[in-house]
Design a protein around this motif. Structure first.
Motif, mmCIF file in Angstrom:
data_model
loop_
_atom_site.group_PDB
_atom_site.id
_atom_site.type_symbol
_atom_site.label_atom_id
_atom_site.label_comp_id
_atom_site.label_asym_id
_atom_site.label_seq_id
_atom_site.Cartn_x
_atom_site.Cartn_y
_atom_site.Cartn_z
ATOM 1 N N ILE A 231 19.882 15.500 -38.186
ATOM 2 C CA ILE A 231 20.697 14.323 -37.876
ATOM 3 C C ILE A 231 19.840 13.070 -37.744
ATOM 4 O O ILE A 231 20.239 11.980 -38.169
ATOM 5 C CB ILE A 231 21.504 14.568 -36.578
ATOM 6 C CG1 ILE A 231 22.564 15.658 -36.818
ATOM 7 C CG2 ILE A 231 22.164 13.282 -36.094
ATOM 8 C CD1 ILE A 231 23.310 16.064 -35.569
ATOM 9 N N SER A 232 18.645 13.214 -37.176
ATOM 10 C CA SER A 232 17.803 12.039 -36.932
ATOM 11 C C SER A 232 17.005 11.590 -38.157
ATOM 12 O O SER A 232 16.594 10.435 -38.240
ATOM 13 C CB SER A 232 16.828 12.328 -35.788
ATOM 14 O OG SER A 232 15.972 13.418 -36.123
ATOM 15 N N SER A 233 16.797 12.497 -39.125
ATOM 16 C CA SER A 233 15.902 12.158 -40.242
ATOM 17 C C SER A 233 16.584 12.081 -41.600
ATOM 18 O O SER A 233 16.101 11.358 -42.479
ATOM 19 C CB SER A 233 14.760 13.177 -40.323
ATOM 20 O OG SER A 233 15.270 14.476 -40.578
ATOM 21 N N ALA A 234 17.683 12.808 -41.791
ATOM 22 C CA ALA A 234 18.307 12.837 -43.112
ATOM 23 C C ALA A 234 18.904 11.480 -43.465
ATOM 24 O O ALA A 234 19.598 10.861 -42.656
ATOM 25 C CB ALA A 234 19.400 13.915 -43.149
ATOM 26 N N LYS A 235 18.614 11.021 -44.674
ATOM 27 C CA LYS A 235 19.150 9.725 -45.098
ATOM 28 C C LYS A 235 20.652 9.815 -45.375
ATOM 29 O O LYS A 235 21.422 8.945 -44.995
ATOM 30 C CB LYS A 235 18.393 9.243 -46.337
ATOM 31 C CG LYS A 235 16.927 8.903 -46.080
ATOM 32 C CD LYS A 235 16.257 8.396 -47.346
ATOM 33 C CE LYS A 235 14.801 8.043 -47.073
ATOM 34 N NZ LYS A 235 14.117 7.563 -48.308
ATOM 35 N N ASN A 236 21.039 10.845 -46.073
ATOM 36 C CA ASN A 236 22.454 11.054 -46.382
ATOM 37 C C ASN A 236 22.938 12.311 -45.662
ATOM 38 O O ASN A 236 22.885 13.421 -46.198
ATOM 39 C CB ASN A 236 22.648 11.195 -47.894
ATOM 40 C CG ASN A 236 22.229 9.952 -48.640
ATOM 41 O OD1 ASN A 236 22.606 8.839 -48.268
ATOM 42 N ND2 ASN A 236 21.441 10.133 -49.690
ATOM 43 N N LYS A 237 23.351 12.110 -44.427
ATOM 44 C CA LYS A 237 23.748 13.246 -43.609
ATOM 45 C C LYS A 237 25.051 13.852 -44.123
ATOM 46 O O LYS A 237 25.986 13.141 -44.457
ATOM 47 C CB LYS A 237 23.904 12.814 -42.148
ATOM 48 C CG LYS A 237 22.641 12.239 -41.545
ATOM 49 C CD LYS A 237 22.888 11.774 -40.120
ATOM 50 C CE LYS A 237 21.644 11.111 -39.549
ATOM 51 N NZ LYS A 237 21.267 9.901 -40.306
ATOM 52 N N SER A 238 25.101 15.174 -44.135
ATOM 53 C CA SER A 238 26.279 15.895 -44.590
ATOM 54 C C SER A 238 27.134 16.300 -43.393
ATOM 55 O O SER A 238 26.690 17.057 -42.516
ATOM 56 C CB SER A 238 25.863 17.136 -45.382
ATOM 57 O OG SER A 238 26.963 17.982 -45.589
ATOM 58 N N LEU A 239 28.355 15.792 -43.353
ATOM 59 C CA LEU A 239 29.282 16.172 -42.292
ATOM 60 C C LEU A 239 29.589 17.663 -42.373
ATOM 61 O O LEU A 239 29.834 18.307 -41.342
ATOM 62 C CB LEU A 239 30.573 15.355 -42.425
ATOM 63 C CG LEU A 239 31.638 15.550 -41.345
ATOM 64 C CD1 LEU A 239 31.079 15.255 -39.960
ATOM 65 C CD2 LEU A 239 32.850 14.670 -41.637
ATOM 66 N N GLU A 240 29.535 18.229 -43.578
ATOM 67 C CA GLU A 240 29.826 19.645 -43.758
ATOM 68 C C GLU A 240 28.794 20.504 -43.013
ATOM 69 O O GLU A 240 29.154 21.471 -42.330
ATOM 70 C CB GLU A 240 29.823 20.005 -45.252
ATOM 71 C CG GLU A 240 30.967 19.414 -46.045
ATOM 72 C CD GLU A 240 30.775 17.921 -46.310
ATOM 73 O OE1 GLU A 240 29.608 17.442 -46.311
ATOM 74 O OE2 GLU A 240 31.787 17.223 -46.483
ATOM 75 N N ILE A 241 27.521 20.141 -43.120
ATOM 76 C CA ILE A 241 26.475 20.913 -42.442
ATOM 77 C C ILE A 241 26.629 20.822 -40.931
ATOM 78 O O ILE A 241 26.511 21.820 -40.208
ATOM 79 C CB ILE A 241 25.091 20.414 -42.889
ATOM 80 C CG1 ILE A 241 24.855 20.791 -44.356
ATOM 81 C CG2 ILE A 241 23.987 20.977 -41.997
ATOM 82 C CD1 ILE A 241 23.603 20.201 -44.944
ATOM 83 N N VAL A 242 26.903 19.632 -40.424
ATOM 84 C CA VAL A 242 27.072 19.449 -38.979
ATOM 85 C C VAL A 242 28.246 20.268 -38.467
ATOM 86 O O VAL A 242 28.152 20.944 -37.427
ATOM 87 C CB VAL A 242 27.258 17.952 -38.652
ATOM 88 C CG1 VAL A 242 27.538 17.771 -37.159
ATOM 89 C CG2 VAL A 242 26.022 17.160 -39.048
ATOM 90 N N MET A 243 29.373 20.259 -39.173
ATOM 91 C CA MET A 243 30.556 20.993 -38.725
ATOM 92 C C MET A 243 30.362 22.508 -38.832
ATOM 93 O O MET A 243 30.869 23.268 -38.008
ATOM 94 C CB MET A 243 31.780 20.561 -39.520
ATOM 95 C CG MET A 243 32.225 19.126 -39.250
ATOM 96 S SD MET A 243 32.446 18.750 -37.492
ATOM 97 C CE MET A 243 33.758 19.921 -37.068
ATOM 98 N N ILE A 244 29.620 22.960 -39.845
ATOM 99 C CA ILE A 244 29.318 24.394 -39.946
ATOM 100 C C ILE A 244 28.487 24.840 -38.743
ATOM 101 O O ILE A 244 28.744 25.887 -38.141
ATOM 102 C CB ILE A 244 28.586 24.703 -41.269
ATOM 103 C CG1 ILE A 244 29.569 24.638 -42.438
ATOM 104 C CG2 ILE A 244 27.922 26.074 -41.214
ATOM 105 C CD1 ILE A 244 28.903 24.788 -43.791
ATOM 106 N N CYS A 245 27.479 24.051 -38.390
ATOM 107 C CA CYS A 245 26.679 24.375 -37.198
ATOM 108 C C CYS A 245 27.550 24.381 -35.953
ATOM 109 O O CYS A 245 27.393 25.254 -35.076
ATOM 110 C CB CYS A 245 25.540 23.375 -37.044
ATOM 111 S SG CYS A 245 24.193 23.579 -38.231
ATOM 112 N N CYS A 246 28.477 23.452 -35.850
ATOM 113 C CA CYS A 246 29.377 23.393 -34.706
ATOM 114 C C CYS A 246 30.197 24.677 -34.608
ATOM 115 O O CYS A 246 30.381 25.231 -33.516
ATOM 116 C CB CYS A 246 30.287 22.170 -34.835
ATOM 117 S SG CYS A 246 31.381 21.919 -33.441
#
Length: 435
Positions: free
Chosen positions: A95-110
């Protein structure tokens, strides 16, 4: 998995072994009705994203322990927690380093974090992950290139977990209402059971928010613009549920001769969830005891559907049935046990949460014990309870806040809120429950 394939998997040898277990056992278990996500999209992303990979390994290690008949022991889950912490740190770095953050990856982790903490008995932390997911959805722009994957494969599972959490606990929120999460689109005709189920899980993202904010508005005697918004949303929620039920019944009539036992059980599960959410909504709209009594047929239908699903899966108890189907049964039964007025029906619901002689998911005993204690607290001020109308409505305007359950020592810390009268002062108390 053959040993020669292990080098193709990410991570060290133990991570590879757990990942192989996930692919061979955990994914089919959770993919009982969501195969496209668990044995497809998730596995693909876990090869490329370390945060997802370590969360998958953590969940697999938990699953493997229980599949071997091992009782979960806090303090003896070092490897699971090690992988879980690696995933949390990896997600923070992403989240802190990726230039183009993927909402899909964040929600999968959630989703994975919610499952891990829920299965470990840390419902407070699981509820926080759900709340974090809602905040992310409300504030993050959605990539138009990946929006289909997000809406079709990821959000239905997240909303299912969110609805089950709402059935057990009240999750406080600082978000404004209505939430800007996802638009619900119900097709004129469902093309498959999967489409109908996923559409309903999206509906489940709307109703819990309305119910929670409506109760808060009733307590505060809200008027003006917020009251108008709630009336509009009330009609919207009722319409969504009615549209979905009509479309689903039409689909079942078309598929009646071609469904196998898995499809039939999945259809019953969908009907059970619809009945629960519709009753939750009806309960929120009720403002008098006489109206409350008319909900008895709805509570009875929830219990009836749950019993039919339990009977349909008797003799076929596998870990997949335990972790996915039983999880879908427990929340509706818990809802009946803690919200229904009728003393006999609510006790039947509590018994079915963890039926004697049935191999069920490993924290069903805890859920049954908590439901029974909630009933005792709600009824202890009443001299005699024979039927539903013996119970004042305000006793059921209560909330069980997310709890920490110690599965090893069979005890839980409960935080309970209850009104002294309808619309009156709210008292909060804590206790440690042992079973």
């Amino acid at each position: 998995m053959p040993r020669t394939l292990l080098p193709l998997l990410p991570g060290d040898r133990e991570e590879q072994r757990c990942f192989a277990f996930f692919r061979g056992h955990t994914a089919p278990t959770f993919g009982l009705y969501d195969a496209g996500f668990w044995d497809g999209l998730l596995l693909q992303i876990s090869h490329a994203e370390p945060a997802v990979h370590h969360a998958v390994v953590a969940l697999a290690s938990l699953h493997e322990a229980f599949s071997c008949g091992t009782q979960y022991q806090p303090g003896r889950d070092g490897y699971t927690l090690k992988q879980y912490n690696k995933s949390l740190k990896g997600l923070n770095r992403y989240i802190s380093s990726a230039k183009n953050k993927s909402l899909e990856i964040v929600m999968i982790c959630c989703i994975l974090f919610t499952l891990i903490d829920g299965f470990r008995g840390d419902y407070g932390s699981a509820a926080k992950h759900v709340q974090s997911g809602l905040e992310i959805l409300s504030s993050s722009p959605q990539d138009p290139h990946n929006i289909k994957v997000l809406h079709d494969d990821i959000l239905p599972i997240f909303f299912k977990l969110r609805a089950e959490t709402s059935s057990f606990f009240v999750v406080e929120s600082t978000l404004d209402y209505p939430l800007n999460t996802v638009e619900v689109c119900i097709p004129k005709r469902f093309s498959s059971l999967n489409e109908a189920r996923d559409t309903f899980y999206t509906i489940m993202s709307v109703v819990p928010d309305f119910c929670r904010f409506k109760v808060q508005a009733l307590r505060k005697r809200e008027s003006g613009k917020l009251a108008e918004t709630l009336l509009e949303q009330q009609s919207y929620c009722v319409s969504l549920l009615e549209q979905w039920e009509a479309g689903f019944d039409d689909l079942l009539s078309q598929l009646s001769t071609s469904m196998d036992s898995k499809d039939k059980n999945g259809a019953i599960l969908s009907k059970l969830h619809h009945a629960t959410v519709a009753t939750m909504l009806d309960l929120t709209l009720t403002d008098s005891l006489c109206k409350f009594d008319r909900l008895m047929p709805h509570f009875q239908r929830i219990v009836s559907l749950a019993k039919s699903l339990i009977e349909a899966t008797e003799g076929t108890e596998t870990l997949g049935v335990e972790l996915w189907v039983d999880a879908g049964i427990r929340a509706p039964l818990f809802f009946v046990a803690t919200k229904c007025h009728d003393p006999s029906l609510r006790r039947e619901a509590a018994r079915l949460i963890s039926p004697p002689g049935r191999k069920s998911a490993w924290h069903s005993r805890a859920a049954a014990a908590i439901a029974t204690r909630v009933m005792e607290i709600q009824e202890e001020r009443l001299p005699c309870i024979n039927v539903a109308h013996d119970v004042p409505q305000f006793l059921y305007m209560s909330s069980l806040l997310p709890s920490k359950i110690d599965l090893a020592s069979h005890q839980a810390k409960l935080v309970f809120q209850q009104e002294s009268t309808f619309g009156g002062d709210i008292s909060t108390f804590e206790e440690v429950l042992k079973w």
